[in-house]
Scaffold this active site. Structure first.
Site, PDB file in Angstrom:
ATOM      1  N   HIS A  29       0.825  -1.207   0.000  1.00  0.00           N
ATOM      2  CA  HIS A  29       0.000   0.000   0.000  1.00  0.00           C
ATOM      3  C   HIS A  29       0.862   1.261   0.000  1.00  0.00           C
ATOM      4  CE1 HIS A  29      -3.045  -2.821   1.848  1.00  0.00           C
ATOM      5  NE2 HIS A  29      -3.718  -2.297   0.853  1.00  0.00           N
ATOM      6  N   ARG A  55      -6.423   6.528   0.699  1.00  0.00           N
ATOM      7  CA  ARG A  55      -6.249   5.598   1.818  1.00  0.00           C
ATOM      8  C   ARG A  55      -5.029   5.958   2.662  1.00  0.00           C
ATOM      9  NH1 ARG A  55      -7.553  -0.476  -0.284  1.00  0.00           N
ATOM     10  NH2 ARG A  55      -6.066  -0.005  -1.941  1.00  0.00           N
ATOM     11  N   ASP A 222     -14.185  -5.174  -5.509  1.00  0.00           N
ATOM     12  CA  ASP A 222     -13.589  -5.258  -4.176  1.00  0.00           C
ATOM     13  C   ASP A 222     -14.084  -4.060  -3.375  1.00  0.00           C
ATOM     14  OD1 ASP A 222     -12.033  -5.362  -1.900  1.00  0.00           O
ATOM     15  OD2 ASP A 222     -10.137  -5.624  -2.949  1.00  0.00           O
ATOM     16  N   GLU A 248     -16.939  -8.557  -3.319  1.00  0.00           N
ATOM     17  CA  GLU A 248     -15.946  -8.985  -2.324  1.00  0.00           C
ATOM     18  C   GLU A 248     -15.860  -8.055  -1.120  1.00  0.00           C
ATOM     19  OE1 GLU A 248     -11.066  -9.213  -2.322  1.00  0.00           O
ATOM     20  OE2 GLU A 248     -12.154 -10.131  -3.978  1.00  0.00           O
ATOM     21  N   GLU A 276     -10.016 -11.475   3.492  1.00  0.00           N
ATOM     22  CA  GLU A 276      -8.720 -10.807   3.468  1.00  0.00           C
ATOM     23  C   GLU A 276      -8.295 -10.296   4.837  1.00  0.00           C
ATOM     24  OE1 GLU A 276      -7.033  -6.600   1.603  1.00  0.00           O
ATOM     25  OE2 GLU A 276      -8.605  -7.704   0.550  1.00  0.00           O
ATOM     26  N   HIS A 325      -5.910 -13.848  -0.864  1.00  0.00           N
ATOM     27  CA  HIS A 325      -5.595 -12.464  -1.206  1.00  0.00           C
ATOM     28  C   HIS A 325      -4.161 -12.440  -1.719  1.00  0.00           C
ATOM     29  CE1 HIS A 325      -4.310  -8.271   0.154  1.00  0.00           C
ATOM     30  NE2 HIS A 325      -5.244  -8.052  -0.763  1.00  0.00           N
ATOM     31  N   GLU A 345      -5.090 -14.789  -7.333  1.00  0.00           N
ATOM     32  CA  GLU A 345      -5.088 -13.340  -7.537  1.00  0.00           C
ATOM     33  C   GLU A 345      -3.685 -12.826  -7.803  1.00  0.00           C
ATOM     34  OE1 GLU A 345      -6.659  -9.255  -5.346  1.00  0.00           O
ATOM     35  OE2 GLU A 345      -6.083 -10.947  -4.080  1.00  0.00           O
TER      36      GLU A 345
END
EC number: 4.2.1.90
Length: 401
Positions: A29, A55, A222, A248, A276, A325, A345
Site C-alpha cells: 500500500h 487511503r 472489491d 468482495e 482478506e 488475497h 489473484e
C-alpha cells in the site's frame, strides 16, 4: 538426514510512518503519488470527508514492511516479508525468539502453536501480531525448503495442476484482459454515505468495463469493508445486468450475520466472497458457516502457510473455494497444491496497471510474475519460496536479543 537446529531469528523493517512515501515492498500500500491503489477508493473511513480521498490519508501505509530471517546452525537462512514494520520487529526479537531458536528447522507446527498460544492475551482476533506470526511462519517454511533442497509446494505434498491461472486486481480490467488474465477486479469508489448516487456510479463503472472487456471476461468488485448489508445488496443487484462474477469484502470482518444475509439475498449466480482481513482460524470457520462462496485469506496476515493449509481444509469440507488475497510466491506455493483453488489473484502494483511489476518490488529478488496470465509450476522449482532478499533496500534492525 540429520536436520540442523535454528541458531537465530532476526527482524528488520523498511518503510512505514517514519520513511519517505513510496517504499513499496511487503507493505504494497506504500506507493508513490498517482498510484491507482491510493486513488479515491471506498473504505471504512470514507464516511469522514477528511479521509475519503486517499487511503494513505488515514494511514494505511504507516506500518511498513517486516522482514524476518531465520538462520540454521549450518549457516543456511530463510526469510519472509509481511506488513508489520518496526512493531513487528519488537514482537519477534523480544517475545517470539524464545519459541524459535534451538528448535529443529522442521519443527514448524510446534513453533506455530507456541507463538499463537503465547500471544493470545494480546493478539485478539488478528492484526499486527498475527501479521508478525505469519511472517515468522513463512520464513520457517522457506528455511526448511532450503535445508532439504525442495520448493515449499513439494513440502506440502506436490502440485495438483501444472500451472496457476490468475485474475488481476487493479483499476484497469481492460488492460488485464490484454495481458492474458482470466478476469479483473476493481475497487469500488463510493459507499453508504453516498447513497443511491454512489451505487449508480460504481454500477456505471462496471457497465463501462463490461463494454470494453466483452461478455466472457470476469469482472469483480472489491468493496474493502466499506459497506453495510443493505447498500451491498443494492449494489450487487445494480451490477447483476453486467454479469458481475462476485462482490468482495463488502462488510467488516466480524459481521457474520450480515454476510449470511448478503449471500441469501445476492443475485442468483453472483458469488459473495471475503476473508482478506480475517486473522484467525476460528474466524474463518465462522465465516465459512455463513455460506459465502470463496474465502480469501492473506497468507501474510492469517497465521502464515501453516494456518492457510487449515483454512483450505475448512473450505473444502463445505464445498467452498479458497482463493488467497494476493501474496505472490507465498500463496503460489500453497494454491498449486489445493484442489479447491482453481485460480489465484495477482495484484497489479504498477501505478496505472499497464505493466507487470512484481507485487513485493523492490524487497524480493527473482519474484515471478504471470506470463499470459499464468505461472507454470516449473517456475516454482527452487528451494524454499525461490526468492532472495534485496539487502540494498533500506533495512533497519531496531532491536536485538
Amino acid at each position: 538426514m540429520t536436520l540442523p537446529k535454528i541458531k537465530q531469528v532476526r527482524a528488520w523493517f523498511t518503510g512505514g510512518a517514519t520513511a519517505e512515501k513510496g517504499a513499496g515492498g511487503g507493505d504494497y500500500h506504500d506507493q508513490g503519488a498517482n498510484h491507482w491503489i491510493d486513488d479515491h477508493i471506498a473504505t471504512p473511513m470514507s464516511k469522514y470527508r477528511d479521509y475519503e480521498q486517499s487511503r494513505q490519508s488515514f494511514g494505511i501505509n504507516v506500518l511498513g514492511t517486516l522482514v524476518v530471517e531465520v538462520e540454521a546452525e549450518n549457516g543456511q537462512t530463510g526469510f519472509a516479508v509481511s506488513t508489520a514494520g518496526e512493531m513487528g520487529c519488537f514482537i519477534v526479537e523480544k517475545h517470539l525468539n524464545r519459541f524459535i531458536e534451538g528448535k529443529c528447522v522442521s519443527d514448524i507446527k510446534l513453533i506455530h502453536d507456541q507463538m499463537l498460544s503465547a500471544t493470545l492475551y494480546y493478539s485478539g482476533s488478528g492484526g499486527l501480531v498475527m501479521n508478525t506470526i505469519s511472517c515468522v511462519d513463512l520464513a520457517l517454511w522457506d528455511l526448511f525448503g532450503k535445508v532439504v533442497g525442495l520448493p515449499v509446494y513439494k513440502l506440502l505434498g506436490g502440485a495438483v495442476r501444472d500451472e496457476i491461472q490468475f485474475y488481476a486486481t487493479g483499476a484497469r480490467p481492460d488492460l488485464a484482459k490484454e495481458m492474458g488474465f482470466i478476469g479483473g477486479k476493481m475497487p469500488t469508489h463510493w459507499g453508504p454515505h453516498d447513497g443511491d448516487a454512489g451505487i449508480r456510479k460504481d454500477a456505471a463503472m462496471v457497465a463501462d468495463m463490461r463494454e470494453k472487456c466483452g461478455e466472457d471476461f470476469w469482472l469483480m468488485l472489491d468493496c474493502w469493508m466499506s459497506q453495510d448489508v443493505n447498500y451491498a445488496t443494492k449494489l450487487a443487484h445494480a451490477c447483476a445486468p453486467y454479469n458481475l462474477k462476485w462482490i468482495e469484502e463488502c462488510l467488516p470482518p466480524q459481521q457474520y450475520e450480515s454476510y449470511r444475509e448478503l449471500k441469501r439475498n445476492a443475485p442468483v449466480g453472483m458469488m459473495v466472497t471475503s476473508g482478506e482481513h480475517h486473522g484467525t482460524l476460528q474466524s474463518f470457520r465462522t465465516l465459512s458457516e455463513t455460506g459465502i462462496d470463496i474465502m480469501q485469506p492473506d497468507v501474510g496476515w492469517c497465521g502464515g502457510l501453516t494456518t492457510l493449509v487449515e483454512i483450505a481444509a475448512i473450505a473444502k469440507s463445505r464445498g467452498q473455494l479458497v482463493v488467497p488475497h494476493g501474496s505472490s510466491v507465498y500463496s503460489h506455493h500453497a494454491v498449486i497444491t489445493f484442489t479447491n483453488t482453481p485460480f489465484s489473484e495477482f495484484l497489479m502494483t504498477s501505478p496505472d496497471c499497464s505493466t507487470m511489476r512484481p507485487q513485493f518490488d523492490p524487497i524480493l529478488l527473482n519474484e515471478p510474475v504471470p506470463v499470459n496470465g499464468r505461472i507454470h509450476k516449473s517456475v516454482l522449482d527452487k528451494p524454499g519460496f525461490g526468492v532472495e532478499l534485496n539487502r540494498d533496500c533500506n533495512l533497519k534492525r531496531p532491536y536485538s536479543h
